[in-house]
Each structure stands twice: as C-alpha cells, then as structure tokens.
Design an enzyme around this catalytic site. Structure first.
Site, short mmCIF file in Angstrom:
data_model
loop_
_atom_site.label_atom_id
_atom_site.label_comp_id
_atom_site.label_asym_id
_atom_site.label_seq_id
_atom_site.Cartn_x
_atom_site.Cartn_y
_atom_site.Cartn_z
N ASN A 102 -3.01 -8.81 11.19
CA ASN A 102 -2.21 -7.57 11.36
C ASN A 102 -2.58 -6.33 11.72
OD1 ASN A 102 -1.49 -5.26 8.71
ND2 ASN A 102 -2.90 -7.79 8.26
N ASN A 110 -10.69 -7.98 1.90
CA ASN A 110 -9.66 -7.46 1.97
C ASN A 110 -9.96 -7.85 3.82
OD1 ASN A 110 -7.11 -5.66 3.63
ND2 ASN A 110 -8.27 -3.33 2.07
N THR A 118 -1.77 -14.28 2.74
CA THR A 118 -0.57 -14.89 3.83
C THR A 118 0.09 -16.33 3.39
OG1 THR A 118 -2.69 -13.67 4.95
CG2 THR A 118 -1.00 -15.08 5.88
N CYS A 145 -8.49 -0.40 4.29
CA CYS A 145 -7.49 -0.71 5.82
C CYS A 145 -8.00 -0.60 6.63
CB CYS A 145 -6.36 0.05 5.09
SG CYS A 145 -4.78 -0.16 6.35
N GLY A 189 0.63 -1.42 -0.28
CA GLY A 189 -0.14 0.32 -0.23
C GLY A 189 0.76 1.37 -0.10
#
Lengths: 269, 301
Positions: free
Chosen positions: B69, B192, B266, B130, B46
């Site tokens: 995270n 996301n 991941t 996000c 990002g």
C-alpha cells in the site's frame, strides 16, 4: 419487499455471511452467472440496493484479498442474489469455478448504489459496456417494478456473442445494442449509438473507464445528469484501508463507501 | 477462561489484541461485524496536524500472501478527529489509541498537545515508520538519533502512555528500540510495513503511483516475529508485535517471541471479525494447555 427508496443507506447493516451456490451458469466463455442464497436457511437475504456490491472471499493460495463484485440481480421470493463474473484473473476464476452446493463467504451490502430515482427521471438510459452491464439489470428491474418507469438499456460489446443477458434486460426495458464488429445492433462504440439523438432524463453507466469518460463528456454537452459506477481496486471494501480512492471535487474519497456510484459532476474527469 | 489481561506501561488492556493503525479506520467501520468492546483496544488511522489527501491512485497492489500500500497518511487532520470522530467513538468500552504522524518534530508535538483534550485517549502510538510519505515518517525512524529526537520531544508533551512504532527498514531495529526506550517510550510496536515494489509487466509500469510502497500480510510475518524476538531481548519495556497475523496461532507466535500485546492489521480486510476470533483462539489455546495467563508462555523462546 421493502421499496428500495424507503431504505436509508446510511443505516443499512453490513453482514459477513456464508452463501451457497444454487446455480452457476457459464453464459459465455469469459463470463459466469452465479446464483447464491444464504447458507443458513434461517438467515434472510440482506437488503441490497441497485449499484451496491459484495466482497467475495477467495480461498485459494494464489490470491489474498476479497474481490468486489456488483450485484447483478436480487430475487426476494427465492432469497437469492446473482453475480455476473468476468474471468479477469486468479480471483475471479476461483469464483467462476464454484459449483452448485459450494460455499462462498460474502460481505454485503457495500457501497452507495445508484441512489433514489427522482420522479422526474422518467426516461432513464442505462449504459453497460462488457461486464459493466452487471449492475444495470437490477437497476432496470427496480425502476420498472417500483417506479413504473420502463428504462432503456444501451449495451456495448465487441461482438454479438459478447452481448450478455439480453433476454433478462428485455424483460424490464427496451434494449439497444452496439457491437464493434457490427454483428449485432449498430456498428461501433456505445458513444456512436443513435440513442444519443433521443431525449433522456438521466444516464446511468458502468463499463471500462474510457467508455465512462466518453459518455460523461456526451452528457456534459447535453447537460444531462450522469451517474457512473467505478471499479477501482479495493482491499477492505469498508472505508478502512483508503486504497480505492477516486479524486473528486471534495478531494480523495473511497469508492467503496462514497461510491461506487458517482455523479460525474463530482469527479475531476 | 484464562486471564488475558495485559499492561502496556500504565495502560490496562482487557486482552492483548489490538488493531493496527490504517487497517481499522476509526473502529466504526467494523461495528456491524464485531462488538468493539471485546477488543483490547484499537489504534485509529495515522493522524497529522493538517489534513492530508494522501498519494494518487493506484495505492494498492495484491502480492503473494500480502499486499503493498501507498496510502500516504490520508486523513482529515487532528482537529477534525477531535471535533467529529472522537465524540462518536469515545464511549466504546475499550482502549482507543491515536497513531500520530508528522513531517517535523514540531508537528508531532502539536498533535499530542491537541489530543490532550481527549480524556479517553490513554495512549498514542508515534509513527516514525511510514514508508509512504516524503517527509518525516520513516525518515525519523531509520536513525537512532532521529528516533530518539522525536521520542524525547513527544515525551515532553505527552504524559500518558507513549508507544513508538518502529520501521523494519533499518539495519538494526534493536538499536532503534533501545534509543527510543532511553528517551522514555513506554512501549514499542513493530513492525510497520516493509518497503516493497511490484511491476505490472504487461503494462510495463509500476503497480503503485508512488512506485514503492509498504508490504504487509502473512508474507512479512517471519521477519516480524524475528524482529520482535530480537527487540524483546534488547529492551525492558513491553513490546507490541504485529506483521501478518491472520489467526490465534499467529498471534501466539509473537507472544512466545516475547510480545506483551499484538496488533491485527491486513487480516481485517479479509475477515472483518478476525480480531474477535483471535481473542477466542488465544483463550482456547491457553485453556487447552492449562495455562492460567499469557505470562506463562510469553517470551519462552
């Protein structure tokens, strides 16, 4: 073996390889010493610098991520590396339970390591608290074999039975011990050891964060260079996820790639 | 060997396997493990207008079949990317996309304007999802009006392929998808991370410095597959599916749910070569079942 000082860390290739457990020695109820060799006999053991680590793939249902473990020793003649593993949870328990002949996948070599040893660094002190002694054995061995410097080790433990790899360390240098209960060496924490009355050129340190911070303070007062190996929680180990960051004078940096070894002057401790 | 080529708008991919932003660095971190030119593409970390230090440590917690995270978009800013990183990666023979984030609409537009000088960047992925930043990010992605406003503004500034990355932390992801489609997005990527939380019971403290963070990994995959399936039924633009893909089988789930391409996130942390294995596994599946191309199985559910 190529002298480690001639290896350029920035161009060291990383590998993801299966290793076979050659030996697994329970050296303490909480610690195991695993010796591993590449499973494919035509694959040579990658170069590894003192202070570098491996990411161990843990194949069980209870955990998800790899576990970073520092390299305790490298035996070029026998193509093995060893890992000193402390029982700290499901992941490390799985690693400790591997038996001779089992396969373990490793990503390596990772991290910067302790760096080149300056010629003037002829009185190094290597401090390890608990499992923090793990990277000090290989560092001391390289200092002794490649730099003809006999390092001093300062080992801190709770009790005599928690002092690990004493004989291996004594092969490469003088060993000083402190135990919290006084059952071996001087009584107290490593910070209270009488070795601090002697002259040292650089202090290398790995252990619990409060211990490393206290030693960084001692070194600051004595204007001694101090290098510490951090063990922040990691996901990738490759500098991609940005999870393991440590605050430095140049901002947040990844412990897995810019570390795990830092000069304490670069940290915000 | 089946035909794995897919198109996202005008963007041609040699195969449907991309990497998820924030899990693959700038590609270079993985070059010792795979040939990057085998990928359909990769989406870099990002990127924001100004450098960001991200959130305090600890930023990560392992959870059942996944991880939380709270990195908080740590990056050195778009200018640093263009000057220092882009020249090193631009000649890799794959589609390199930039994930764009901002605290304001003006930020998003400014980053896109700057990226125009990068002629090898044929697509951007706009991050309106996000969960780890206070301003912007998910704030735009949780309302149809916010998502539409960012998409419209970016569409004005960027005439190459525009992908909008959607948040699953909404009541109706199909409504958001339709809103960004209406404003000219070429594609949507989803999901996301899911907003999550974990507590260290012994220390009686949250596991993350930010208390909450984004959950990823196979734990979220059934939710992601469901959302991709729903969105594929609701929009006419190609959908990129992601969420806990660990192998070829998982990737095929998304494709059967209707996804045109997929992203691997991941899983890169556990096996740095997983992307290439997924490409091979998809191909093997198609060959085994005598399918000539992915279109024969896409959206069959």
């Amino acid at each position: 073996m190529q002298p480690i000082d001639t290896i350029d860390r920035d161009i060291m290739k990383k590998y993801c390889l299966d290793f076979t457990v050659v030996n697994n020695e329970a050296i303490h109820e909480l610690y195991s010493l695993l010796t591993l060799t590449p499973s494919d006999s035509s694959t040579s053991l990658p170069d590894i610098l003192p202070g570098q680590f491996v990411q161990v793939r843990v194949d069980n249902a209870e955990t998800f991520l790899r576990r970073p473990i520092s390299v305790n020793d490298v035996d070029r003649d026998n193509h093995t590396l060893s890992l000193l593993v402390r029982n700290a949870g499901e992941g490390s328990r799985w690693i400790m339970n591997r038996r001779q002949g089992d396969t373990v996948n490793l990503m390596l070599p990772l991290g910067n390591g302790f760096g080149n040893i300056a010629e003037s660094d002829n009185r190094p002190l290597l401090v390890g608290g608990g499992v923090g002694i793990a990277p000090m054995l290989y560092l001391g061995k390289c200092m002794s074999l490649q730099h003809r410097v006999r390092p001093a080790f300062l080992v801190g433990a709770r009790s005599a039975s928690d002092v690990l790899q004493l004989q291996s360390l004594q092969q490469w240098g003088d060993v000083f011990v402190t135990t919290e209960d006084g059952t071996m060496g001087e009584k107290g924490l490593v910070t209270a050891s009488s070795v601090w009355n002697e002259e040292w050129t650089t202090v290398y340190c790995c252990g619990p964060a409060p211990m490393m911070k206290a030693i960084a303070q001692i070194c600051k007062k004595k204007s001694l260079p101090c290098k510490v190996s951090l063990e922040n929680m990691m996901a990738c180990g490759l500098g991609a996820c940005l999870c393991c960051v440590e605050k430095t004078v140049r901002g947040n940096v990844c412990v897995c790639t810019e570390g795990p070894v830092f000069d304490t002057a670069d940290l915000t401790w | 060997m089946a035909n794995l080529e897919v198109n996202i708008g005008n963007l041609q991919l040699k195969n449907p396997v991309l990497t998820a932003s924030g899990t693959f660095g700038y590609g270079e971190e993985f070059k010792d493990f795979i040939s990057l030119d085998r990928l359909g593409g990769f989406i870099v970390k990002g990127t924001t207008l100004n450098p960001r230090e991200g959130n305090d440590y600890p930023r990560m917690a392992e959870t059942p079949a996944g991880m939380l995270n709270a990195v908080g978009l740590q990056n050195k800013g778009v200018d640093y990317f263009i000057t220092h990183i882009y020249p090193r990666i631009k000649d890799i023979d794959t589609q390199i996309m930039v994930n764009v984030s901002g605290a304001s609409i003006a930020d998003y537009v400014a980053v896109c304007e700057k990226l125009k000088v990068c002629d090898k960047i044929n697509a951007i992925e706009v991050n309106i999802s996000c969960p780890n930043v206070k301003q912007g990010g998910m704030a735009f992605g949780t309302t149809c009006a916010g998502a539409a406003e960012v998409t419209a503004a970016v569409r004005q500034a960027w005439d190459r392929t525009l992908i909008v990355k959607l948040s699953p932390n909404v009541t109706s992801i199909t409504d958001i998808a339709k809103a960004v489609e209406a404003e000219g997005a070429d594609s949507v990527s989803l999901i996301n991370t899911l907003l999550g939380m974990a507590i260290d019971v012994e220390r009686r403290r949250p596991m993350l410095s930010t208390i909450t963070g984004g959950l990823s990994g196979p734990a979220v995959r059934p939710i992601a597959v469901r959302m991709v399936w729903q969105v594929c039924k609701a929009v006419n633009i190609p959908v990129i599916g992601l969420g806990g893909i660990m192998n070829g089988r998982d990737a095929l789930e998304f494709i059967m749910a209707g996804a045109t391409a997929i992203q691997v996130g991941t899983a890169n942390f556990i096996d740095p070569a997983v992307t290439v294995k997924i490409i091979d596994e998809i191909n093997g599946y198609l060959d085994r079942n005598n399918f000539k191309s992915l279109s024969e199985i896409r959206g069959i559910i």
